[in-house]
Each structure stands twice: as structure tokens, then as C-alpha cells.
Scaffold this active site. Structure first.
Site, PDB file in Angstrom:
ATOM      1  CD  GLU A  63      -2.825   1.338   0.016  1.00  0.00           C
ATOM      2  OE1 GLU A  63      -3.339   0.192  -0.292  1.00  0.00           O
ATOM      3  OE2 GLU A  63      -2.816   2.215  -0.654  1.00  0.00           O
ATOM      4  CB  CYS A  91       2.305  -3.285  -7.586  1.00  0.00           C
ATOM      5  SG  CYS A  91       0.461  -3.190  -7.504  1.00  0.00           S
ATOM      6  NE  ARG A 127      -2.412   4.814  -4.677  1.00  0.00           N
ATOM      7  CZ  ARG A 127      -2.701   5.223  -3.568  1.00  0.00           C
ATOM      8  NH1 ARG A 127      -2.994   6.427  -3.028  1.00  0.00           N
ATOM      9  NH2 ARG A 127      -2.983   4.446  -2.516  1.00  0.00           N
ATOM     10  CB  ILE A 152      -2.933  -7.388  -6.180  1.00  0.00           C
ATOM     11  CG1 ILE A 152      -2.385  -9.033  -6.638  1.00  0.00           C
ATOM     12  CG2 ILE A 152      -3.800  -7.338  -4.915  1.00  0.00           C
ATOM     13  CD1 ILE A 152      -1.541  -9.444  -5.560  1.00  0.00           C
ATOM     14  CG  HIS A 183       2.430  -8.019  -7.468  1.00  0.00           C
ATOM     15  ND1 HIS A 183       2.695  -7.731  -6.302  1.00  0.00           N
ATOM     16  CD2 HIS A 183       1.025  -7.476  -7.684  1.00  0.00           C
ATOM     17  CE1 HIS A 183       1.913  -6.621  -5.813  1.00  0.00           C
ATOM     18  NE2 HIS A 183       1.090  -6.807  -6.369  1.00  0.00           N
ATOM     19  CD  GLU A 190       6.154  -9.052  -6.027  1.00  0.00           C
ATOM     20  OE1 GLU A 190       6.384  -9.110  -7.044  1.00  0.00           O
ATOM     21  OE2 GLU A 190       4.937  -8.773  -5.676  1.00  0.00           O
TER      22      GLU A 190
HETATM   23  N1  GLN Z   1      -3.124  -0.525  -4.494  1.00  0.00           N
HETATM   24  C1  GLN Z   1      -2.040  -0.081  -4.006  1.00  0.00           C
HETATM   25  C2  GLN Z   1      -1.569   1.313  -3.871  1.00  0.00           C
HETATM   26  O1  GLN Z   1      -2.320   2.179  -4.517  1.00  0.00           O
HETATM   27  C3  GLN Z   1      -0.911  -0.907  -4.972  1.00  0.00           C
HETATM   28  C4  GLN Z   1      -1.385  -2.444  -4.834  1.00  0.00           C
HETATM   29  C5  GLN Z   1      -0.260  -3.292  -4.939  1.00  0.00           C
HETATM   30  O2  GLN Z   1       0.934  -2.992  -4.511  1.00  0.00           O
HETATM   31  N2  GLN Z   1      -0.648  -4.596  -5.137  1.00  0.00           N
HETATM   32  O3  GLN Z   1      -0.526   1.881  -3.429  1.00  0.00           O
END
Ligand code: GLN
Length: 192
Positions: free
Chosen positions: A48, A78, A105, A139, A175, A177
Site C-alpha cells: 500500500e 505495483c 492508482r 492486484i 507482481h 515476485e
Molecule cells: N493499490 C495499491 C496502491 O495504490 C497498490 C497495490 C499493490 O501493490 N498490489 O498503493
């Protein structure tokens, strides 16, 4: 062996550590400034980004990371890609500005917020790693809305760039990873 830092304040840093080991590098779980001197490159994981920003400020790491990125390669996935951008929207927030990209985002919206897809990477990516489709886990991913000069798009999904290299840095909105394919991490290691 290359020593690669993984910012480990929040998010899926452990999965990046395991991916680095699969790719033949030794992860260093970075939680404080002094560790930046021990590493050849740094990964900013998914998680996040707003929370990571708060923790970076709290640990006095924000300016140090920006400075690190002016000298050494950084790979953001991400939330990490959001931290690396120059422009962030939906909502706007502060970022390190290491890469000349604009990101929105959570841009795939609620209903399609997570999925696994198979990408056809750019020939350049296959040439520098190995041929074959690339499994990508998204994600609550951002979308890269603009990429500045010198950005090399290494993979796209639905017409938007999802893996970009610019100078010494790399970002993925998915991702790598979380899959067993180590090619994206290997590509990053090749930049150190
Ligand atoms: N939605 C997250 C953000 O805005 C990012 C999501 C993620 O790293 N899988 O920071």
C-alpha cells in the site's frame, strides 16, 4: 554475489526476497538508512503506497531513497512503481520521482481489481532473458498513463505498458515476485 535490498517496511517484501534467491542474489531486508550502503540495487515491493510513504517519512528514509536512486538501480513493483513515479493520481500523492512516468492508482477499478494473465513480452525482454509468455499477477494495480522519453516498454497488457525500463530503473505494475518465473528479477540483476 550481488546484494540487493528489498524495502521491508510494509507489503510483500518476503516474496521478493524469495524471488531474488531464485534468481541467484542475496536479499538484504532494508529497514533503516545505514543498510543502503551495503547494497548494489533496491526493490520497492507491492503493498500500500500511502502506508509505505508514511513509514518512509517516519524512518527518515524518503530523501535517502531518492538519493540512492540517483546513483543505483531501483525496481518498483505495483505500490513500489507508484512510489517511483513523477506523477501520481487517484488520488495524488507524493513520490520519489525516480522515473519519468505518470501513474493512476487502482486504475482497473473495483470489479477487475485482481487477476492473473499471460503476457507476450517485447522481443527485447525475451532477448535479454529467455523466450516465452510472462505470467502476470495484478492486484489493485495502477496504470501507467504516460512514460517519458527513453522509456523502453518491455511488456503491455490491454494496450497499456506494464513493465518499463528507463535508464538504470525498472517498474512493473504487476507482481513478478508471486510467480516462479524469475526472468524479471534476473533482468533487474543484469542492471546492477
Ligand atoms: N493499490 C495499491 C496502491 O495504490 C497498490 C497495490 C499493490 O501493490 N498490489 O498503493
Amino acid at each position: 554475489m550481488k546484494r540487493v535490498g528489498v524495502l521491508s517496511l510494509q507489503g510483500d517484501f518476503a516474496a521478493h526476497g524469495a524471488a531474488l534467491e531464485r534468481a541467484g542474489a542475496a536479499p538484504v531486508y532494508v529497514r533503516e538508512r545505514s543498510q543502503l550502503g551495503e547494497i548494489d540495487g533496491l526493490i520497492l515491493p507491492g503493498g500500500e503506497s500511502t502506508t509505505m510513504l508514511k513509514l518512509l517519512r517516519h524512518e527518515n528514509l524518503f530523501d535517502e531513497l531518492a538519493e540512492f536512486g540517483r546513483r543505483k538501480p531501483v525496481f518498483g513493483t505495483c505500490a513500489g512503481a507508484i512510489l517511483m513515479a513523477t506523477d501520481v493520481t487517484n488520488p495524488p500523492q507524493e513520490s520519489l520521482g525516480l522515473m519519468d512516468i505518470a501513474v493512476e492508482r487502482n486504475a482497473y477499478g473495483r470489479q477487475l481489481d485482481s487477476r492473473v494473465v499471460e503476457l507476450d513480452p517485447a522481443p527485447e525482454f525475451e532477448m535479454r532473458t529467455a523466450p516465452g509468455k510472462l505470467e502476470a499477477v495484478f492486484i489493485r494495480a495502477p496504470i501507467i498513463r504516460r512514460a517519458g522519453n527513453g522509456a523502453q516498454v518491455l511488456a503491455e497488457y490491454a494496450g497499456d505498458p506494464v513493465l518499463i525500463e528507463q535508464g538504470r530503473h525498472l517498474v512493473a505494475t504487476f507482481h513478478p515476485e508471486l510467480t516462479t518465473d524469475a526472468r524479471v528479477h534476473c533482468l533487474f540483476l543484469g542492471k546492477l
